[in-house]
Structure formats: structure tokens, C-alpha cells
Design a protein around this motif. Sequence first.
Motif, PDB file in Angstrom:
ATOM      1  N   GLU A 285       0.930  -1.238   0.021  1.00 15.39           N
ATOM      2  CA  GLU A 285       0.094  -0.150  -0.055  1.00 15.39           C
ATOM      3  C   GLU A 285       0.960   1.413  -0.128  1.00 15.39           C
ATOM      4  O   GLU A 285       1.821   1.391   0.610  1.00 15.39           O
ATOM      5  N   GLY A 286       0.520   2.263  -0.679  1.00 15.38           N
ATOM      6  CA  GLY A 286       1.186   3.579  -1.004  1.00 15.38           C
ATOM      7  C   GLY A 286       2.477   3.557  -1.648  1.00 15.38           C
ATOM      8  O   GLY A 286       3.156   4.081  -1.734  1.00 15.38           O
ATOM      9  N   SER A 287       2.455   2.437  -2.585  1.00 17.37           N
ATOM     10  CA  SER A 287       3.777   2.288  -3.028  1.00 17.37           C
ATOM     11  C   SER A 287       3.834   3.108  -4.381  1.00 17.37           C
ATOM     12  O   SER A 287       4.735   3.185  -5.176  1.00 17.37           O
ATOM     13  N   GLY A 288       2.500   3.532  -4.783  1.00 16.46           N
ATOM     14  CA  GLY A 288       2.481   4.266  -5.835  1.00 16.46           C
ATOM     15  C   GLY A 288       2.348   3.524  -7.296  1.00 16.46           C
ATOM     16  O   GLY A 288       2.262   2.297  -7.060  1.00 16.46           O
ATOM     17  N   GLU A 289       2.217   4.156  -8.518  1.00 10.42           N
ATOM     18  CA  GLU A 289       2.214   3.428  -9.518  1.00 10.42           C
ATOM     19  C   GLU A 289       3.440   3.104 -10.286  1.00 10.42           C
ATOM     20  O   GLU A 289       3.272   2.406 -11.139  1.00 10.42           O
ATOM     21  N   ILE A 290       4.664   3.689 -10.059  1.00 14.33           N
ATOM     22  CA  ILE A 290       5.779   3.251 -10.641  1.00 14.33           C
ATOM     23  C   ILE A 290       6.004   2.011 -10.630  1.00 14.33           C
ATOM     24  O   ILE A 290       6.178   1.232 -11.581  1.00 14.33           O
ATOM     25  N   PRO A 291       6.061   1.303  -9.391  1.00 11.69           N
ATOM     26  CA  PRO A 291       6.390  -0.295  -9.481  1.00 11.69           C
ATOM     27  C   PRO A 291       5.268  -1.024 -10.176  1.00 11.69           C
ATOM     28  O   PRO A 291       5.796  -2.019 -10.932  1.00 11.69           O
ATOM     29  N   ARG A 292       4.115  -0.752 -10.041  1.00 15.79           N
ATOM     30  CA  ARG A 292       3.204  -1.361 -10.846  1.00 15.79           C
ATOM     31  C   ARG A 292       3.326  -1.313 -12.455  1.00 15.79           C
ATOM     32  O   ARG A 292       3.062  -2.238 -13.188  1.00 15.79           O
ATOM     33  N   ARG A 293       3.393  -0.202 -12.810  1.00 19.41           N
ATOM     34  CA  ARG A 293       3.751   0.183 -14.044  1.00 19.41           C
ATOM     35  C   ARG A 293       4.925  -0.506 -14.739  1.00 19.41           C
ATOM     36  O   ARG A 293       4.911  -1.048 -15.604  1.00 19.41           O
ATOM     37  N   ALA A 294       6.099  -0.606 -13.775  1.00 18.21           N
ATOM     38  CA  ALA A 294       7.392  -1.428 -14.196  1.00 18.21           C
ATOM     39  C   ALA A 294       6.977  -2.739 -14.293  1.00 18.21           C
ATOM     40  O   ALA A 294       7.494  -3.480 -15.402  1.00 18.21           O
ATOM     41  N   HIS A 295       6.235  -3.468 -13.499  1.00 17.69           N
ATOM     42  CA  HIS A 295       5.631  -4.783 -13.657  1.00 17.69           C
ATOM     43  C   HIS A 295       4.794  -4.975 -14.791  1.00 17.69           C
ATOM     44  O   HIS A 295       5.033  -6.028 -15.544  1.00 17.69           O
ATOM     45  N   ARG A 296       4.024  -4.280 -14.997  1.00 17.22           N
ATOM     46  CA  ARG A 296       3.112  -4.248 -16.205  1.00 17.22           C
ATOM     47  C   ARG A 296       3.935  -4.262 -17.605  1.00 17.22           C
ATOM     48  O   ARG A 296       3.580  -4.986 -18.508  1.00 17.22           O
ATOM     49  N   GLU A 297       5.084  -3.387 -17.602  1.00 17.70           N
ATOM     50  CA  GLU A 297       5.815  -3.154 -18.940  1.00 17.70           C
ATOM     51  C   GLU A 297       6.583  -4.475 -18.728  1.00 17.70           C
ATOM     52  O   GLU A 297       6.911  -4.948 -19.720  1.00 17.70           O
ATOM     53  N   ARG A 298       7.227  -5.107 -17.682  1.00 15.44           N
ATOM     54  CA  ARG A 298       7.976  -6.144 -17.853  1.00 15.44           C
ATOM     55  C   ARG A 298       6.915  -7.535 -18.386  1.00 15.44           C
ATOM     56  O   ARG A 298       7.506  -8.448 -18.987  1.00 15.44           O
ATOM     57  N   LEU A 299       5.673  -7.444 -17.574  1.00 17.81           N
ATOM     58  CA  LEU A 299       4.827  -8.437 -18.228  1.00 17.81           C
ATOM     59  C   LEU A 299       4.467  -8.447 -19.587  1.00 17.81           C
ATOM     60  O   LEU A 299       4.741  -9.572 -20.483  1.00 17.81           O
ATOM     61  N   GLU A 300       4.478  -7.309 -20.353  1.00 21.09           N
ATOM     62  CA  GLU A 300       4.355  -7.277 -21.764  1.00 21.09           C
ATOM     63  C   GLU A 300       5.703  -7.958 -22.635  1.00 21.09           C
ATOM     64  O   GLU A 300       5.528  -8.393 -23.369  1.00 21.09           O
ATOM     65  N   ARG A 301       6.698  -7.454 -21.797  1.00 23.20           N
ATOM     66  CA  ARG A 301       7.996  -7.670 -22.678  1.00 23.20           C
ATOM     67  C   ARG A 301       8.265  -9.436 -22.402  1.00 23.20           C
ATOM     68  O   ARG A 301       8.590 -10.039 -23.386  1.00 23.20           O
ATOM     69  N   LEU A 302       8.012 -10.018 -21.417  1.00 32.32           N
ATOM     70  CA  LEU A 302       7.778 -11.303 -21.174  1.00 32.32           C
ATOM     71  C   LEU A 302       6.897 -11.986 -22.004  1.00 32.32           C
ATOM     72  O   LEU A 302       7.128 -13.260 -22.633  1.00 32.32           O
ATOM     73  N   ASP A 303       5.864 -11.688 -22.095  1.00 31.72           N
ATOM     74  CA  ASP A 303       4.830 -12.015 -22.942  1.00 31.72           C
ATOM     75  C   ASP A 303       5.070 -12.234 -24.383  1.00 31.72           C
ATOM     76  O   ASP A 303       5.053 -13.230 -25.063  1.00 31.72           O
ATOM     77  N   ALA A 304       5.714 -11.026 -24.959  1.00 24.35           N
ATOM     78  CA  ALA A 304       6.153 -10.924 -26.339  1.00 24.35           C
ATOM     79  C   ALA A 304       7.351 -11.948 -26.548  1.00 24.35           C
ATOM     80  O   ALA A 304       7.419 -12.437 -27.456  1.00 24.35           O
ATOM     81  N   ALA A 305       8.265 -12.038 -25.582  1.00 22.13           N
ATOM     82  CA  ALA A 305       9.460 -12.966 -25.822  1.00 22.13           C
ATOM     83  C   ALA A 305       9.066 -14.454 -25.886  1.00 22.13           C
ATOM     84  O   ALA A 305       9.359 -15.137 -26.723  1.00 22.13           O
ATOM     85  N   ALA A 306       7.980 -14.750 -24.806  1.00 21.78           N
ATOM     86  CA  ALA A 306       7.567 -16.049 -24.854  1.00 21.78           C
ATOM     87  C   ALA A 306       6.542 -16.529 -26.098  1.00 21.78           C
ATOM     88  O   ALA A 306       6.919 -17.651 -26.661  1.00 21.78           O
ATOM     89  N   ARG A 307       6.001 -15.551 -26.787  1.00 23.11           N
ATOM     90  CA  ARG A 307       5.283 -15.828 -27.795  1.00 23.11           C
ATOM     91  C   ARG A 307       6.129 -16.163 -29.266  1.00 23.11           C
ATOM     92  O   ARG A 307       5.869 -16.749 -30.025  1.00 23.11           O
ATOM     93  N   GLN A 308       7.173 -15.223 -29.003  1.00 15.51           N
ATOM     94  CA  GLN A 308       8.252 -15.520 -30.242  1.00 15.51           C
ATOM     95  C   GLN A 308       9.344 -16.672 -29.886  1.00 15.51           C
ATOM     96  O   GLN A 308       9.895 -17.364 -31.017  1.00 15.51           O
TER      97      GLN A 308
END
Length: 726
Positions: A285-308
Motif C-alpha cells: 500500500e502507498g507504493s504508487g503506480e511506478i512499481p506497478r507500471r514497471a511490472h506491467r511493462e515487464r509482463l508485456e516484454r516477457l509475454d512478447a518474448a514467450a510468444r516468439q
Amino acid sequence: MASDAHEVHIDDRTLNRFADGELTERASHAVRLHLRSCAACRREVLLIRTLSAAIRAVPTPKPPDELFAELFPEAPKTAAVIPLAASQRKLASFSRGLVLSGAAILMALIAAVVVWTVGPDRVMAGSSTLRLHWEDPAALTLEYETVSPLAAEPGVRARLRYWVPDSLRFAQTEPGYGVVELSREEPGLFSGTVDLPPGTVYAVAAVEDLDGNYIDSDFGRFWEYFETDAEGRPTLAARLYQVLATADLNPLRVVEVTEQALSEYPERPELWAAFLLHMQGAMPEGSGEIPRRAHRERLERLDAAARQGDPGPGEMHALSLYARLFDREGLRAYWRAELTAEHPRHEYASQARLEAILLSSMSNGQKLDALDRSWRVAPMPSVAHVGLQLSYEAADPGLTGVWLQRYGDDGVLRDSRLDIEVAEGMVEIPALRATAEEWVVQQLIERPTWLTADRPLNRTRSSFDAEAAESLADFHRLLGRLRLVRGNWAAAFESFERAAELSWNPRVFVELAWFHARAGSTTRASQLLALAEADPVTPLEPYLPLEEDWVAVPTEARLAVARSAWREQVASSLLNEPLSGAARLEFSPGEETTLSELTDGEVTLVIQGLRPSFVPTEDFDLLRANAASLEAAGARVLPIAVEPDPESGIRATAEGRRDSMPPFHYDRRFEVWKALGAWQGVQYFVVDSAGILRYRGEDLAVALRITLMLGDRSFASLTEPGGKQR
């Protein structure tokens, strides 16, 4: 370390201190974050580890013979802490290696000789090594050298859990357990050989005395064995199994271990999913959106790599979990579908089907049919357990028998607690009682044994035997109920009496008293109720239901007999180990005291935990319930932790529930840990007024019982030399 104009690197000294564990928690965390994105610094850490492995390969100098005579004038009664260092051609990476570089190698070699020449007062307690090397592809030789009190023992035992990758499962599979007795070649030198499969990628080990009642677990961290790649780095499979094992054996380290793995494999979804799940599955709680945004960006990157690429079932499962943690339902559904389509027989696919079945709107019968189809595709124990639970509703002995057979055939998820729950579920259903009785009798025949995988690495023999006795008592109690329903009073009496003998549990005494009262044996019922009432520990809930009218109040004479029986029972299990009171603890920043100053000649109940929050809430509640009794007995409570809780909600919650308890002292150098002979995250110890250790174990109720009775003067005669003690 050199740096260019575009990149900033960490200096050599900081990297070495990081590898040695000398940095503060905050500084270590910063280094780990840097390593995730800096290949150059990761290579430097790898070089340090390689040099460390070379150091570990240097034989330990043989000590002078007279050293052992001075250190060990007589055979010790307890073991001591045994660090493990490994050197072998196949695998040479242990979690607590000595990490050095440059000229420090020479200093380490000098220190190895100095330890034998400066005298016993300078030898670190528990200084030991365990070398492993493969005699053949399936035989691992262990050579153990120590200057600890174990050096005078006739032999020691090493117990290991190991993991071999399975094409269908990630969880521990059988065989996954090894045990070997190490014979003493000479004082301080032991050796033995254990069979391990050639495909072993990770193993975790503990050492114990031959009685199995003292465990050396490297301060609860255990010693680890990793499969390594061509560069000497633990493989991904080894790291994944390390996270799995650490979550079970030492939850305190699981985030640290996962972070270390992420520093080596920063783009692996399996590790990120594990990290977030062990961090409670959400951002603070109170960690802000930056850590969550970083995780979402990482998830997108890992998802793309796995699909390829060509992801395996573990990667697909992790991507599904990662997506669920950040509310990406479409992405989660995609990878679940891919997993079940591409790897239908894998454990993770079975878990996905199981979750879908349980969350569906199907009827109970339809769910059972779906579970049966899933079982036939992949016979996983979790499916069998759920199928068994759902079968109770049908009250069909044939159907329940099928699922019970499936549940009983696979021991991966089974333990005594689950087995008792299975029996209790069937006992409540009249149509299933014959099946339940057959199952209970089978469990009484197939008793667990302390030298097998039934006993966890962090469980002593005495603790395991006590838990096994309680489980057997529960099974005898259930068997008594079943026999009573059938009208076989004689057999029921036998089962209930056996339960009382095994457990010495007031709740069992009350149930047995109810049976005798119903059978007309009021004398025996009164005796058993007296035993329940004479227990000095105040329970959190009353043993006797308030609405019952069959209770006959025990006479004072019977209560006196019952108290005497309790005293003899407690006295028969007491330890008699002299305790060093010189171990130092921190009571405020920069201020220390000793164990003997804190006990101060009084009976003391010691709570030893890795962190304060590791102590269960119900244990604090039980301590509060018995606070008045402890005060009346002149006993004190001494809470000790290795380190404080982090500054978070966890710490605030922990402090809120122990508001009436004495403050924690901190054993940052593990001095009290070694003095008490601790081996895991939370344990309880009782020290008498003479400074003798009387109890070491995991059951607070037992520790309280001993503490309260030691404060009773009438109990003293039984605990003095010549009295009943172990």
C-alpha cells in the motif's frame, strides 16, 4: 572495476562485501537491483564465486592432536552448528561460500592455518566443512571435518532432500530423500557415501547426531547443492527448486533467495511470479503506480518474448500467474489455454483444470465427472484430494473408495494432518463409516518412521515422535467412535484408552471421560476429568462444553493424584543440558547483555525466532492466557529474535498482538541460537533456575507446562539428580 562513459558499475569492494553478506539489508537490495540490469557486474560476481570455489577446494589443515583433548575433555551431549562447503567436479556452488578476490585469496589460505595455531579460545564454534565428490555417476561421497563438539562423537548423520526435474511435475517427487551415517575416521573427521540420481539439480542438507535430537541446519538456512552451467552459475532449474525448498524450510529467506535468482535470471517469469506471490501477491500500500507500471511493462516484454520463443509449461504457468496478479484476465486466459493444450499431462495444466472445475457452476456430480476425466489425463494428488472431499456429498462408499485409493496411492501432498481430516470427514457420514474404519486401521498399521522422508529436515526425532503419537492418538480416538457406533464397547474402550496413553492431551482425556460416563464407569470418568483439570496450562478454549451435564466434579484427592501424574509425566521428558550463559544479546541499538543476566537464576521460558512476526498469533494468545500463572510461579518469558521485522505493516501487526509480552532481544550473531541448539524459525526453550536447559522443542503448550511445573517447589525433587529426567 572499470567503467565507461555510458554505464555506471559497482566497485569491487562493494561487490565482495555483497557476496560476503556484509552489506546492510538496504545496500544489498540496491546491489541486487543493479545486478538485474548490469551484465558486467554479474560477470564480476560470477568471477568472485569461481575464486571462492577454488578456495573451498583447498584441503583443511590437519589440527594438532592435543587440540581435541583440550576442546573436548569428555563426550558432548549435544551437537553444534556445522557449516557446509563443497568441492566436486560436477557441482561446486553452495549458498554460504567464502567469496574473495585478488590478494584476499592468500589471506584466506593463511587464516585456514592460523585457526589451528592460535589456541582453542580463538576457534569459532561450529567450524566445519563438508566436502562432496562423485565416486561414480550415482554415488556421492561426503567427507566431514569439524572442530565442533561433534568431533568426539562416534558418528553423525547427513539427511538430504534432492530434486530431479520431472517432465510432468514441478513439485517434489519420489525418490527425493537421502540419508547417510558418516563414520568417524579420526577425531573430527567423518565420511560416508549416499546414492543420488545423476540428474539431481538441487539438494538441501542438514546434519544431526545419531539420536536425531539435535539438528545442525546452518542457523536455519540449511546447506545447498546446485547444478551449475558452463560458467559455474546455478542453472535455472536449480534456482527454481531452491525457491520451492526455501518456502517450505525457511520462509524468512524465500524473498532473498528469489531476488538472488532474479539477479542471475532477470527475464524469467517463473521467478517474478514467485517473487510477487511470496510478497503477498500485491504491491505494498502507498507504493504508487511506478512499481506497478514497471511490472506491467515487464509482463508485456516477457509475454512478447514467450510468444516468439518456445516456452515450457513452467513459463506458461508463470505468465498466467503474473497476468492474474495485475488483472490482465485476457493474457491469463491465453496462457492457461496454451498450457492445457500443449502440455495437458503436466502438473500445472492439471492445476489449471482443477481451478476451472471448482469455480464453475456445475453440480457436484458434474464436478466429480470432470475431476475424474482430469485424473485420467494426469493423476495428480491435488485432484485426488479434491475429488475425495467432493465424493462425501454423494454418500456412496464405492465412489468414495475410488477417490480414497487415488488419494492414498500418492504421498506427495499427504501428511498426518490431512489423513486425519480425511478420516473425520468420512466418520461424520453414516454410509461411509465402514470405509472410514478400514482407512483408519490401515493408517494405524502404516506408521511413519523417523529415519525416512516422513520426517522433515527441520524436525528432531523427539518432535517427530511426539507429533506421530498425537496423530496415532487421533486415529485411535476416531476408531473408538466408529466402534462405539457399531456397539462394540469393548473394542471402543481399548481404542480410547490407547489414545489417552499416546497423547496425554486434556482434550482426549475429556472425550475418554465422556465415553466412560456413558458406559457407567463414573470412577474412571472422574479420574480422567481430574487429569484434564490438573493440566497447569490454561487453554484458549475450555476442554469441557459448558452445556454438558454428565460432568462429575473430581474430588480434591483425585486432583492431587492427577497433579502427581502430570509431574511424573513432565519430569520423565526433561533435558539435563548445562547452558552457557555468556551468549550476548542486543536489547537496544549498541547496548548488549548476556543470557545469564537475563535469566538471572529464575525459571525462564525462551521464545527463539528468526523474526518476531514468525511467532504464531495463537502462541502469543496462549502466553497471555497463562501470564498470571507464570507470574505466580516466579517464571519469566524471554522473547529473542535474530533480527527485527522490517519497517512495515507486518511489524506493526506483530507488535500489536504482543503488547503484553516482554520486549524482544536480538541475537544478531547467533550466539544464543548456538547456545540453545536451535535449528529452525521458531522454537521454545525452558531454562531452570540453575541454568540447566530442560526443554528444546516446537510445542509452546509443552514448554509452558514444564515452565509452570519447574516453578512449583514440590516439583523440584523429581528434577534433581536421581530424579526422573532424560
